[in-house]
Structures are given as C-alpha cells and as structure tokens.
Design a protein around this motif. Structure first.
Motif, PDB file in Angstrom:
ATOM      1  N   THR A  66       7.758 -60.631  -1.548  1.00 14.96           N
ATOM      2  CA  THR A  66       8.873 -59.677  -1.605  1.00 14.96           C
ATOM      3  C   THR A  66       9.629 -59.900  -2.906  1.00 14.96           C
ATOM      4  N   ALA A  67      10.600 -59.034  -3.182  1.00 14.82           N
ATOM      5  CA  ALA A  67      11.336 -59.149  -4.446  1.00 14.82           C
ATOM      6  C   ALA A  67      12.758 -58.620  -4.278  1.00 14.82           C
ATOM      7  N   VAL A  68      13.656 -59.275  -5.043  1.00 15.65           N
ATOM      8  CA  VAL A  68      15.014 -58.746  -5.185  1.00 15.65           C
ATOM      9  C   VAL A  68      15.001 -57.876  -6.445  1.00 15.65           C
ATOM     10  N   ILE A  69      15.337 -56.594  -6.269  1.00 15.94           N
ATOM     11  CA  ILE A  69      15.163 -55.624  -7.342  1.00 15.94           C
ATOM     12  C   ILE A  69      16.484 -54.926  -7.626  1.00 15.94           C
ATOM     13  N   LYS A  70      16.816 -54.840  -8.903  1.00 13.28           N
ATOM     14  CA  LYS A  70      17.889 -53.931  -9.330  1.00 13.28           C
ATOM     15  C   LYS A  70      17.240 -52.569  -9.501  1.00 13.28           C
ATOM     16  N   GLY A  71      17.685 -51.606  -8.678  1.00 14.96           N
ATOM     17  CA  GLY A  71      16.929 -50.392  -8.476  1.00 14.96           C
ATOM     18  C   GLY A  71      17.116 -49.303  -9.499  1.00 14.96           C
ATOM     19  N   LYS A  72      17.289 -48.102  -9.012  1.00 16.86           N
ATOM     20  CA  LYS A  72      17.180 -46.914  -9.837  1.00 16.86           C
ATOM     21  C   LYS A  72      18.336 -46.788 -10.828  1.00 16.86           C
ATOM     22  N   LYS A  73      18.020 -46.252 -11.996  1.00 13.30           N
ATOM     23  CA  LYS A  73      19.046 -45.875 -12.956  1.00 13.30           C
ATOM     24  C   LYS A  73      19.571 -44.496 -12.574  1.00 13.30           C
ATOM     25  N   GLN A  94       9.374 -45.809  -1.496  1.00 14.77           N
ATOM     26  CA  GLN A  94      10.624 -46.514  -1.261  1.00 14.77           C
ATOM     27  C   GLN A  94      11.581 -46.261  -2.421  1.00 14.77           C
ATOM     28  N   ILE A  95      12.867 -46.058  -2.082  1.00 16.37           N
ATOM     29  CA  ILE A  95      13.910 -45.813  -3.075  1.00 16.37           C
ATOM     30  C   ILE A  95      14.932 -46.944  -2.951  1.00 16.37           C
ATOM     31  N   ILE A  96      15.344 -47.494  -4.078  1.00 22.43           N
ATOM     32  CA  ILE A  96      16.341 -48.570  -4.093  1.00 22.43           C
ATOM     33  C   ILE A  96      17.516 -48.127  -4.953  1.00 22.43           C
ATOM     34  N   TYR A  97      18.707 -48.163  -4.366  1.00 25.20           N
ATOM     35  CA  TYR A  97      19.948 -47.987  -5.121  1.00 25.20           C
ATOM     36  C   TYR A  97      20.680 -49.321  -5.130  1.00 25.20           C
ATOM     37  N   GLY A  98      21.274 -49.637  -6.270  1.00 23.80           N
ATOM     38  CA  GLY A  98      21.941 -50.927  -6.366  1.00 23.80           C
ATOM     39  C   GLY A  98      20.916 -52.039  -6.442  1.00 23.80           C
ATOM     40  N   ARG A  99      21.104 -53.059  -5.600  1.00 23.19           N
ATOM     41  CA  ARG A  99      20.251 -54.247  -5.646  1.00 23.19           C
ATOM     42  C   ARG A  99      19.888 -54.640  -4.215  1.00 23.19           C
ATOM     43  N   ILE A 115       1.794 -63.244 -11.695  1.00 26.72           N
ATOM     44  CA  ILE A 115       2.467 -62.003 -11.283  1.00 26.72           C
ATOM     45  C   ILE A 115       2.940 -61.261 -12.526  1.00 26.72           C
ATOM     46  N   ASN A 116       2.517 -60.019 -12.653  1.00 25.21           N
ATOM     47  CA  ASN A 116       2.976 -59.167 -13.749  1.00 25.21           C
ATOM     48  C   ASN A 116       3.942 -58.113 -13.196  1.00 25.21           C
ATOM     49  N   GLU A 117       5.074 -57.931 -13.894  1.00 24.71           N
ATOM     50  CA  GLU A 117       6.084 -56.957 -13.473  1.00 24.71           C
ATOM     51  C   GLU A 117       5.914 -55.655 -14.246  1.00 24.71           C
ATOM     52  N   ASN A 118       5.923 -54.544 -13.542  1.00 24.97           N
ATOM     53  CA  ASN A 118       5.839 -53.218 -14.144  1.00 24.97           C
ATOM     54  C   ASN A 118       6.998 -52.387 -13.590  1.00 24.97           C
ATOM     55  N   LEU A 119       7.911 -51.925 -14.478  1.00 29.63           N
ATOM     56  CA  LEU A 119       9.187 -51.351 -14.062  1.00 29.63           C
ATOM     57  C   LEU A 119       9.114 -49.889 -13.667  1.00 29.63           C
ATOM     58  N   GLU A 139      15.544 -51.116 -12.825  1.00 27.85           N
ATOM     59  CA  GLU A 139      16.159 -51.859 -13.915  1.00 27.85           C
ATOM     60  C   GLU A 139      15.451 -53.186 -14.149  1.00 27.85           C
ATOM     61  N   SER A 140      15.169 -53.936 -13.060  1.00 28.61           N
ATOM     62  CA  SER A 140      14.546 -55.245 -13.227  1.00 28.61           C
ATOM     63  C   SER A 140      14.117 -55.801 -11.881  1.00 28.61           C
ATOM     64  N   PHE A 141      13.148 -56.728 -11.931  1.00 28.69           N
ATOM     65  CA  PHE A 141      12.832 -57.604 -10.804  1.00 28.69           C
ATOM     66  C   PHE A 141      13.646 -58.869 -11.006  1.00 28.69           C
ATOM     67  N   ASP A 142      14.698 -59.073 -10.190  1.00 32.65           N
ATOM     68  CA  ASP A 142      15.567 -60.228 -10.395  1.00 32.65           C
ATOM     69  C   ASP A 142      14.988 -61.503  -9.806  1.00 32.65           C
ATOM     70  N   GLU A 143      14.404 -61.412  -8.654  1.00 32.43           N
ATOM     71  CA  GLU A 143      13.802 -62.573  -7.991  1.00 32.43           C
ATOM     72  C   GLU A 143      12.535 -62.131  -7.284  1.00 32.43           C
ATOM     73  N   ILE A 144      11.533 -63.029  -7.294  1.00 31.53           N
ATOM     74  CA  ILE A 144      10.287 -62.772  -6.567  1.00 31.53           C
ATOM     75  C   ILE A 144      10.083 -63.917  -5.586  1.00 31.53           C
ATOM     76  N   TYR A 145       9.793 -63.551  -4.329  1.00 35.93           N
ATOM     77  CA  TYR A 145       9.603 -64.533  -3.274  1.00 35.93           C
ATOM     78  C   TYR A 145       8.134 -64.573  -2.868  1.00 35.93           C
ATOM     79  N   ILE A 146       7.594 -65.802  -2.761  1.00 31.73           N
ATOM     80  CA  ILE A 146       6.321 -66.003  -2.066  1.00 31.73           C
ATOM     81  C   ILE A 146       6.674 -66.618  -0.734  1.00 31.73           C
TER      82      ILE A 146
END
Length: 837
Positions: free
Chosen positions: A193-200, A71-76, A140-144, A108-115
């Motif tokens: 699921t997660a709200v993610i700020k994606g690719k640099k 999966q590729i994420i641009y933006g958020r 939950i551990n975040e790995n960027l 860039e970051s995991f902005d929000e994580i949803y259970i």
C-alpha cells in the motif's frame, strides 16, 4: 405559482437533501425559486448514515478483477491499488513483476510505501534498502500518472509482454519487482500500500493547478471532472469557491491548525449522490445549485445585514420552539481515518454537553457522524461541535413576507424584530425560500427560518484528549483559575445610549475549561446575579446604573467540577460620556437666493444630529451669540439648503445623549457674495425699539425679554412701521440682527445647571457659555397687496430667515426665546430689508 430548486447538499451529519428542478418559464431555466436546506445542514436525525458505498473510502487493500473502478485521491491518504499486471521471469520463475495502479489521475507524490505494515526506504534506483531483510529482493518504481508519462523502462527491459506502448497515461502506479525467497516472503506475495498526495486541483485564487487538501478546491474539481458531475467551469460560482477556500485555509483556530481539510479516497463506482454529502461534510457546510451555478459555503459565521419586522409580514407566522425528541441529540460520536489513527477508521473522542444532557432528562442521545474524508481528531471534533451546537438552535419560524424577501437567499443570516415575542435583532438562518403570487397576483416570499448564533461556530476546547499510549489525564479536581478584566463601554438602542459593563474572562489553561460562570452584584447587596454561563470570553451587563459592584467568575471542567470563585471587589461603573467629533470640511455653494451647506459625515456611533446657527457678524462671531438656522439635521445627512444670508454659519454635532462636539465649525458668507439689487429699502428699529413690545423691554439700548428668571421664557417685538415699495412686485427680504447671550446668573459655578460632566466647551469657558445654544431669535414677515396707508389686508405672520415674496408692503416682527434660567437674548442691531430690481 411556485417552482422548485435544484440540488442541495448539506453537511454536519454527512447527509444530503435533493430537490428536483422544475422550469419556471423558458427564460427562468435553472432560476432558484424554491430551495431548502434539509436534514443535511442541521444533521437533525439521530443516525443519518449515507447508503452503503464500498468505494467511499477507496481501496484499502490490493484489488484484482477484469474491470475495477478507478480510484480518486484528494488530499493525502493511505490506499491499496488495483493489480493490473503480473508476470514471472528468470530461471525457476525467480522474479515476479507486478503493476499496482493506485489512481485514475496524476498525483503529486508517493510519500510512503508499505510492504505489509512496514514503511520501506528506497534508493535512487528504487531498490528497497530498509527494512534490511528486503534489501536486494524488492525494487519499486514510482510513476505519477502524468499525461505524457512513458512506459516504465525497467519493466519494458525485463518483461516479454510489457512494451513501450503500455504507458498507463493518467494513471499513477507502482511497478514492483519481487525476487523470490522463502525466508523473505514466508507468507507469499506481500500486501503493498502507499500514502499518496493525490490529485492536483485548480485554485481560482491563483489560477494555478496544484496539489491541495482544501475542501472547497477538491469539491470544485469533483464537480468539473468527468468522473464527477462533468460540469463546465462556467457553471461554477468561483466567487463563492474563493470565499470558501479562504475560510478552510484559516489557521486562527484554538489548536492553530487549518480549519478544514479534505483527505481521502473513493472509487468511480461511487455515485455523486453518495459522495457529495460526505465531501461537504469535510467543511461542515452547504453545496447547492441555483441560477445556473454551483455555490458552496463552509461552516463559518456571516453577520446578518438584512432585517425584517412586523411590517414585512403579510400573513400570520408559525413558531416551533423545539424539534422532535427523535431528532434531538446531546452527544456526537463518529469515526475518522488518517495518519493519527495509523490509517484505520477510528473513533474520535465524543463531543458532548452536560447542560444538554441535563435538559434531556439526563438521557444521553447520540448522533453517529462518520467523516470518511477527515483525517484527524481535531477537525473531527471541530465539525462535531458545530453539528451539536447547531442542532440545539431549535426555534423555527415560518412566515409569508413581502417582496423584501427577495433580498434574502438560502443560507443567509437575517435579523428578525418582533415586538410581541420580545425579539430585537434576533438572528435566524434562511433554511427554506419560496416565491409565488397570491390570488390578487401580488408577489410574496414564504421563508422558513431557523435560529442561529455566532457561538455555534466558535471553538470550545473541553479538555478531552485523544487517548493513546502514555496519555496524561488532567486531575478532575484541579479546575483552572479565571482571570477577570472589567471595563465600561456604551451601546445604543432606539436612539438611547446605554452603559455596558464588560467582563472579560481569561485563563492560562483555557483548554482545560469547559464552561465559565460569571456573576455580579451591587456592592451593598448580598445576592449575586448571573451574567451568563458559557465559554471563555466577554460577558456584558447592558444598561447598568453607575455605582460600585462586586464581580466574580469561576471555571467548570468537562466533568462538571466547579472551581473557586475569582472576585474583583468594589469596581466602580462610571457613567460613560459619549462624545462626538467636530464637523470637518464645512463649505457652501450659493445659488440665487439659496445657500447649500455641505460637510463630511461624523462617523462616531453616538452621533444623533447636527445643529446649524447663523450670526450677522462676518468677524468675531461666536456660537452662543447666534440664532438657530436649523435645529436638527438628522444623520446621515451631510448637506442642507437654506435661504441665503450674509454673515457666519456655524455647525456642531450632537450625540444621542445630547452632548455636543467640543468645537464648532464655521464659514463666512460676505454680503458682497449675495445677489445685487437696484433698490434696497430698510427699516431699522435699533436702538430705540419704538415698536410694539409683548414680553420684551429695552435695557441700555438692547431689546431683551422682560422676564427671564425662570425658563422657558419668550416675548415678541413688532417693528414700528412697515416697508412700502409703492406697487406690487417680487422682492427678496430678510432681517439683519446682532444678538448676544445675556446671562444674569453672575457666572459662578454654583449658578451652573445640570451635571458638571455634561457642561459644554472647555473648562476655562464653563461660566462664559460661548458654546451653548440656549437662546434664539425667530423672524416673521406679513405681506399685503394694498396701500398700507389705507385699510390694508395683511397676510398671516410667517416665520422666515430670508426669501422671495410678492406684494406691495411688508411688515416684520421677531420672537425672543430662552431655555435657561436668568438668560435672555439681547439685541442691539435690528434692521429689516426689502430688495428688488
């Protein structure tokens, strides 16, 4: 003999057009010869959906399988992940260890994580602290996903299968540990699921790689990425990327939001063929490959700087005034997905135009515009409005143009002037371009043009509000009042200055106004005339006559309800006076018998030409008491070369209405600066003037016109004798004269001609006329090689100022000219000179 272009993707309806590449000779590989903006740019078809692509919005929920696409994420964006590892440990399988991989790149970051559908809060150790029921049961551990990331230390410590070699470099993931409790997890393992700020992405403006939701930068990254087109950066036209990125970042919108953004996810299972049309749709623009480079342009206005007319056409043209009913629409509907819609694909408020519906016989015709990578309704409606209004620009021209067509390119805006159609600088966009040769091997360019205007890209807030809970709707019968600010300005057309009445319409409640209607009438008339109906702004009445006018305007809301007229009565349109500035930096260079005069260009738009006059006096000379050296030096010239004469040179700028600059500018050329000659022969006829007079007389020692009461008037004076040099030779000759402007009108205001406002100079000088140039003296010379005392054969009379001639003897005459009543040139010094070595 034509060749086709490469790939073009257009947006506005999230569609695309593809054209295969045909090589046109080995040296022209990838050269753009033929190209077209297809359905994509204009979104002409009613429902131009892309082929179904399950991965075009990324993973919405957790996926599992042996070979899932990355999966590729641009933006958020909010996305689900791919479950790549599960393990249970502890007594009675107390702990579930799960890895969810969200992207195939660093984020860039995991902005929000949803259970499930609840946002959770983590402490510094990754333990979920809220909602409270998960406290102590979820970690939950975040790995960027950096290229250097190590394996998750907590998982390595607690797993029997996950080792330090399992680093998942280049993959952003969450390691989740769930402690089993039937009350905490009554429905089994929760959805995470997660709200993610994606690719640099790389930004050529700063030469840095940082997170961005700028569409131009995200598309550039896709073009150069291995999961995209894997293009070399050398084949990206970064100049167009920078221009596009700057436009996307603009925040001078009605809503003060960024103009265009790119926010969404997709999987590597989606092909570029499927995705690029959706990508370019985020900025409503165009992406194409030509001449070895990828280029792009977002939806924004570029003024046309190239004009074509009948002289550029080499074959008959074809004009289509309307598109087909099937391709026409008056309403745009569609979906977007973002935080505003709780990350669900949601309909944005439709964009429609009541005037378009009326033209379409009251039948609503819709386009479905699904914006998978636009995350808010404001941008969705902005793109929809451009798509809708662009579709209504339906006039299409096909024509064969001369070689000048090579200056145009696909997507360029041009101006077309066709007198038989009444088109003056009518703006079109080049949507197809073909180069070839005719039977005579002469080159031609075939172009298809579609009408375009700046208003297509302007925002109009029609008052619709995204409907949600607690929405307060406008009163449909409360129509805002319009503010009217009239002013008078000018414009120029075909060297003529036109008076323009500008009517600026404003409102403190602009967002509630759909259209504004503007009218005017002469004060004495009963019926108003329409100026126009459109969005708030400036409306113009061009070439209006001076007089008193009534002006009114009213608003129309989105429901078609018209408000009350706002009126400005008795507005006086004063004739606009177009002035030009004085000439500056007037200088000269002498070169033998010639003088080159130079000056800085007058930049006023009303400038038409310059006039240059000359006086023999080196001190105290004035413009009116000079003779015209050059009547008109047309713009944009800033120099001229003339025969050299001593004395004072004057220059003045004139407007298209004939008004002159307030002051003259002058330089003095001393006699001593001119070339020296060993012999100077002269013939002086002043002050007796005994030569031959035709329409001229002598009055108190001055030669003047014998009749000058009514203009125009002229007369001649031939010198009393010739100058004989004794043998044929090359000479330099000129006539020196001192002249004044004689005015017998009395110098009273009642004697002034023309309108008071059009008189030149300052008020204190109105009756002295030191600033006018309504008199002139023209010199003539004739030459013979014979002995002038015998029966010589003379040449014809030639007008001259100063020059070199070959002969033995020379004779002279002058012509006196006046263009004003009761005015004559009066000459008190008149000498002809012949010089030689």
């Amino acid at each position: 003999m034509v060749a086709a272009a490469s790939i073009i993707f257009g947006a506005g309806a999230s569609t695309y057009a593809v054209f295969g590449t045909i090589a046109y000779g080995a040296s022209l590989n990838y050269f753009l010869i033929t190209t077209a903006i297809g359905l994509a740019l204009y979104a002409l078809t009613p429902k131009p959906e892309l082929p179904s692509s399950p991965g075009s919005r990324g993973y919405q929920v957790t996926q599992f399988g042996p070979a899932q696409d990355r999966q590729i994420i641009y933006g958020r964006s909010r996305v689900g992940g791919v479950r790549v590892f599960d393990e249970v440990t502890g007594d009675s399988n107390k702990y579930l260890h799960r890895i969810l991989v969200f992207t195939g790149h660093e984020v860039e970051s995991f902005d929000e994580i949803y259970i499930d559908n609840e946002v959770v809060t983590l402490d510094v150790d990754g333990n979920v602290t809220s909602p409270a029921r998960f406290d102590g049961f979820v970690r939950i551990n975040e790995n960027l996903g950096t290229d250097t990331q190590a394996a998750d230390a907590d998982l390595v410590a607690e797993s029997t299968q996950w080792t330090s070699a399992h680093r998942l470099r280049g993959c952003a993931y969450l390691y989740i540990r769930l402690e089993y409790d039937q009350d905490v997890f009554p429905n089994g393992v929760p959805e995470i699921t997660a709200v993610i700020k994606g690719k640099k992405v790389y930004d050529p403006r700063t030469e840095t790689t940082v997170w961005s939701d700028n569409p131009a930068l995200c598309i550039r990254d896709y073009l150069t990425s291995s999961y995209g087109l894997n293009e070399s950066s050398d084949r990206i036209d970064d100049a167009s990327i920078i221009t596009a990125a700057n436009v996307c970042d603009e925040d001078n919108t009605l809503d003060a939001t960024t103009r265009y953004t790119f926010n969404g996810a997709f999987t590597t299972g989606s092909t570029p063929y499927d995705l690029l049309g959706q990508f370019i749709g985020t900025m409503g623009g165009l992406l194409w490959y030509s001449q070895g480079n990828w280029r792009m342009r977002p939806a924004y206005w570029i003024p046309a700087d190239l004009s074509f007319d009948e002289g550029d056409l080499i074959a008959p043209i074809s004009v289509s005034t309307r598109i087909t009913r099937r391709d026409n629409y008056n309403t745009v509907r569609g979906t977007f997905r973002g935080e505003e819609s709780n990350w669900q694909a949601t309909d944005f408020p439709p964009v429609s135009n009541a005037a378009f519906v009326t033209v379409d016989n009251g039948e609503e015709r819709s386009l479905d515009l699904n914006l998978a990578f636009t995350d808010n309704s404001i941008e969705a409606r902005r793109l929809s409005l451009i798509t809708l209004e662009r579709n209504r620009q339906q006039l299409t021209v096909q024509g064969r143009f001369s070689f000048k067509g090579f200056q145009a390119g696909i997507g360029d805006n041009i101006k077309l002037n066709l007198e038989r159609f009444g088109w003056v600088d009518k703006e079109f966009e080049v949507i197809q371009w073909t180069f070839g040769f005719d039977d005579a091997f002469s080159p031609f360019v075939d172009m298809t043009l579609r009408e375009i205007s700046q208003s297509v890209f302007d925002e109009v807030s029609d008052g619709l509000v995204y409907e949600k809970d607690n929405t307060t709707l406008y009163d449909p019968f409360d129509v805002p009042e319009i503010g009217i600010s009239p002013s008078v300005t000018t414009t120029t057309a075909t060297e003529r200055v036109l008076i323009v009445l500008e009517i600026n319409t404003t409102s403190a409640r602009a967002s509630e106004i759909y259209l504004v209607e503007v009218q005017y009438k002469p004060n004495a008339d009963t019926e108003y005339k329409s100026v126009g109906t459109g969005e708030l702004g400036i409306y113009r009445v061009v070439d209006i006559e001076d007089g008193i006018y009534d002006i009114r305007a009213r608003a129309i809301n989105v429901l078609g309800v018209r408000g009350e007229w706002s009126t400005v009565p008795d507005y006086y349109v004063d004739p606009a006076v177009v002035t030009v500035s004085d000439v500056t930096n007037f200088s000269y260079n002498l070169n033998g018998g010639f003088i080159t005069l130079n000056w800085d260009a007058v930049t006023d738009p009303g400038l038409s030409y310059y006039r240059i006059r000359h006086a023999l006096e080196e001190t105290s000379a004035v413009w009116a008491n000079a003779t015209t050296a050059v009547d008109k030096v047309s713009r944009p010239a800033t120099s001229i070369t003339l025969p050299a004469r001593p004395g004072t040179y004057f220059i003045r700028a004139f407007s298209k209405t004939g008004l002159q600059s307030e002051n003259t500018t002058s330089i003095v050329v001393p006699e001593t600066y001119l070339d020296d000659f060993t012999t100077t022969l002269t013939q002086t006829d002043s002050t007796t003037f005994t030569g031959t007079k035709t329409g001229t007389v002598v009055d108190t020692g001055e030669l003047e016109l014998s009749s000058f009461a009514t203009a125009p008037s002229d007369g001649e004076y031939e010198f009393s004798t010739y100058i004989d040099t004794g043998s044929t030779r090359r000479v330099r000759s000129r006539i020196d004269l001192e002249v004044r402007r004689k005015d017998d009108s009395g110098g009273l205001f009642d004697d002034l001609s023309g309108l008071f406002d059009s008189l030149p100079g300052l008020f204190d000088d109105l009756t002295g006329f030191n600033q006018v140039s309504d008199t002139n003296v023209i010199a003539y010379i004739a030459v013979t090689d014979d002995d002038p005392a015998g029966t010589p054969t003379w040449s014809s009379w030639n007008a001259f100022q100063s020059g070199e001639y070959f002969g033995r003897a020379f004779k002279f005459k002058i012509k006196l000219v006046s263009t004003s009543d009761n005015v004559t040139p009066a000459i008190d010094t008149l000498t002809a000179r012949v010089q030689h070595n």
